[in-house]
Design a protein around this motif. Structure first.
Motif, PDB file in Angstrom:
ATOM      1  N   ILE A  36      27.519   0.227 -16.635  1.00 21.21           N
ATOM      2  CA  ILE A  36      28.469   0.796 -15.682  1.00 21.21           C
ATOM      3  C   ILE A  36      27.694   1.450 -14.542  1.00 21.21           C
ATOM      4  CG2 ILE A  36      30.418   2.360 -15.358  1.00 21.21           C
ATOM      5  CD1 ILE A  36      30.866   2.223 -18.402  1.00 21.21           C
ATOM      6  N   GLY A  37      27.956   0.993 -13.315  1.00 22.94           N
ATOM      7  CA  GLY A  37      27.351   1.595 -12.133  1.00 22.94           C
ATOM      8  C   GLY A  37      28.304   2.610 -11.519  1.00 22.94           C
TER       9      GLY A  37
ATOM     10  N   ALA B 192      31.468   6.486 -24.756  1.00 23.45           N
ATOM     11  CA  ALA B 192      32.309   5.325 -25.053  1.00 23.45           C
ATOM     12  C   ALA B 192      31.494   4.051 -25.216  1.00 23.45           C
ATOM     13  CB  ALA B 192      33.342   5.138 -23.948  1.00 23.45           C
ATOM     14  N   GLY B 193      30.172   4.183 -25.237  1.00 29.55           N
ATOM     15  CA  GLY B 193      29.305   3.061 -25.533  1.00 29.55           C
ATOM     16  C   GLY B 193      28.604   2.436 -24.353  1.00 29.55           C
ATOM     17  N   GLY B 194      28.950   2.862 -23.141  1.00 25.36           N
ATOM     18  CA  GLY B 194      28.377   2.242 -21.960  1.00 25.36           C
ATOM     19  C   GLY B 194      26.959   2.689 -21.665  1.00 25.36           C
TER      20      GLY B 194
ATOM     21  N   PRO C 103      25.174  -4.059 -13.156  1.00 26.68           N
ATOM     22  CA  PRO C 103      26.287  -3.488 -13.936  1.00 26.68           C
ATOM     23  C   PRO C 103      27.442  -4.478 -14.070  1.00 26.68           C
ATOM     24  CG  PRO C 103      26.228  -2.560 -11.727  1.00 26.68           C
ATOM     25  CD  PRO C 103      24.968  -3.345 -11.880  1.00 26.68           C
ATOM     26  N   ASP C 104      28.190  -4.307 -15.163  1.00 27.03           N
ATOM     27  CA  ASP C 104      29.381  -5.117 -15.402  1.00 27.03           C
ATOM     28  C   ASP C 104      30.617  -4.482 -14.771  1.00 27.03           C
ATOM     29  OD1 ASP C 104      28.124  -6.990 -17.501  1.00 27.03           O
ATOM     30  OD2 ASP C 104      27.728  -4.996 -18.328  1.00 27.03           O
TER      31      ASP C 104
ATOM     32  N   ILE D 177      30.010  -8.595 -11.833  1.00 27.83           N
ATOM     33  CA  ILE D 177      30.991  -7.513 -11.868  1.00 27.83           C
ATOM     34  C   ILE D 177      32.314  -8.006 -12.449  1.00 27.83           C
ATOM     35  CG2 ILE D 177      32.250  -5.795 -10.534  1.00 27.83           C
ATOM     36  CD1 ILE D 177      29.286  -5.275 -10.518  1.00 27.83           C
ATOM     37  N   ILE D 178      32.754  -7.365 -13.528  1.00 23.78           N
ATOM     38  CA  ILE D 178      34.055  -7.660 -14.123  1.00 23.78           C
ATOM     39  C   ILE D 178      35.163  -7.010 -13.299  1.00 23.78           C
ATOM     40  CG2 ILE D 178      35.504  -7.355 -16.170  1.00 23.78           C
ATOM     41  CD1 ILE D 178      32.866  -7.255 -17.800  1.00 23.78           C
TER      42      ILE D 178
END
Length: 414
Positions: A46-47, A66-68, A119-120, A144-145
């Motif tokens: 996460i950016g 949260a795992g990021g 980042p996603d 990027i999602i």
């Protein structure tokens, strides 16, 4: 050492600041607890580009819980608190590229460092990550999602890209959510802007004339707080509906040239360029204080200030004096940058508790959604309502409930 911060030795003071806001952000605590059990961001990068101070650190911690894997920079060259950046950079799973007072080139380099980790998901404030991903760093956009945008200026940028069908990934306009603009933009901007102005100038607001340029939600808040502090408020607007609203809220409304010789304080919050233009600067009252509460340093025509002045000097931290040929003086705060962060601590913790809760849940919504197109979306109403319910719960406020008869009645007539 990972990341790039000004001074790792400042971390102990930064940890104190983060601990203080944690104790005043109960909604984020509830969200972090829930997300840490679910770990929806596990395996995702996460950016984050948001004004880097203690409340932003709290958001980064929640995303990490949260795992990021989280990569953080600021969204303004003057809004990083170096002690907070140092403390956050020490935490496992969080990497910070940010320091206060960088040049524009260095600032863009910080953004590049974050995006170089591919980042996603992104969390943006002002649209600078999006700008880079649609420009010089477009090679990173394929990964990027989707993401979320925090502020008015950034949403303006996204709408422009969306209109031209040029968005490369889905984005959500967090700024347009009711739990954002009704509270962050109005009460957060209003209080933090005047906190910064009074802290920086040590001048009295009561009995002064405050000119507020722009009467959107931020301008409403700035005017409301100024009025509460005893100022006589003048509003400058170009929108007839907002101008009428300002008038009916009890403020004088006039154009910028007529307001120029009357104002003791000028505060801009429009998201547009040169809203205090040269023609107004020529008429400024002697001793006028100029501050900007818009995201970028373009609202006050600083080039005109320089052109019309015979001398420019720093007379106090974050205060520059411009002296004109006729002897008048004007004082520019924080180089015309976002005054509440460049010269203050930003919005109160309780306000950012709401805004960052929206950010965290919206980014999770991106992952939970299927079939999102490359366009701009609004935050779902259920996310908005959930944050409101959590905030009310933290305040021990109970809601009334509709009876069966009331629900049936509403269904019948709607």
């Amino acid at each position: 050492m990972k990341g790039n911060v000004a001074d790792p030795g400042l971390a102990p003071e930064g940890r104190k600041k983060i601990a203080w806001v944690r104790s005043h952000m109960p909604v984020m605590a509830e969200i972090e607890e829930g997300l840490s059990e679910e770990a929806p961001f596990a395996g995702y990068k996460i950016g984050v580009s948001i004004h880097l101070e203690a409340k932003t650190a709290r958001l980064a911690q929640a995303l990490r819980a949260a795992g990021g894997e989280v990569f953080v920079t600021s969204s303004n060259p003057l809004s990083t608190q170096d002690d907070v950046a140092a403390a956050l950079n020490e935490e496992e799973g969080i990497t910070v590229y940010s320091r206060w007072g960088v040049s524009e080139k260095e600032y863009e380099s910080q953004l590049e460092h974050v995006l170089s980790h591919e980042p996603d998901l992104i969390v943006d404030d002002g649209g600078d990550l999006v700008k880079q991903l649609h420009g010089p760093l477009s090679q990173f956009s394929d990964n990027i999602i989707g993401g979320a945008e925090e502020t008015t200026t950034g949403v303006h940028r996204l709408r422009a890209l969306d209109r031209e069908n040029e968005l490369k990934f889905p984005m959500f306009a967090v700024n347009d959510a009711r739990m954002k603009y009704l509270f962050d933009n109005r009460y957060g901007t209003g209080q933090s802007t005047w906190d910064a102005i009074t802290r920086t100038t040590n001048l009295t607001v009561a009995g002064s004339t405050a000119v507020v340029v722009g009467y959107g939600w931020c301008g409403r808040g700035i005017a409301k707080i100024a009025d509460g502090m005893g100022a006589n408020v003048i509003v400058v607007e170009v929108d007839p509906v907002k101008a009428l609203e300002a008038r009916m809220d009890g403020h004088r409304v006039m154009n910028i040239e007529d307001a120029a010789p009357l104002g003791d304080f000028f505060v801009t919050s429009t998201g547009n360029i040169n809203v205090i233009p040269e023609r107004a600067i020529r008429k400024l009252k002697d001793g006028a204080v100029l501050a900007n509460s818009g995201h970028f340093d373009v609202e006050i025509d600083i080039d005109a200030l320089e052109k019309l002045s015979t001398e420019r000097e720093t007379v106090r931290e974050n205060v520059e004096r411009f002296t004109f040929e006729d002897g008048r003086e004007a004082f520019l705060l924080a180089e015309g940058r976002l005054v509440n962060l460049a010269a203050g601590d930003g919005h109160p913790a309780e306000i950012m508790d709401i805004s960052f809760a929206l950010q965290a849940l919206t980014v999770k919504h991106v992952l939970d959604s299927e079939g999102l197109e490359d366009r701009l979306y609004q935050v779902p109403d259920n996310v908005d309502r959930r944050v409101a319910e959590m905030k009310l719960k933290s305040l021990d406020v109970d809601l009334d409930e509709l009876t069966r008869a009331q629900k049936d009645y509403l269904r019948e007539f709607n």
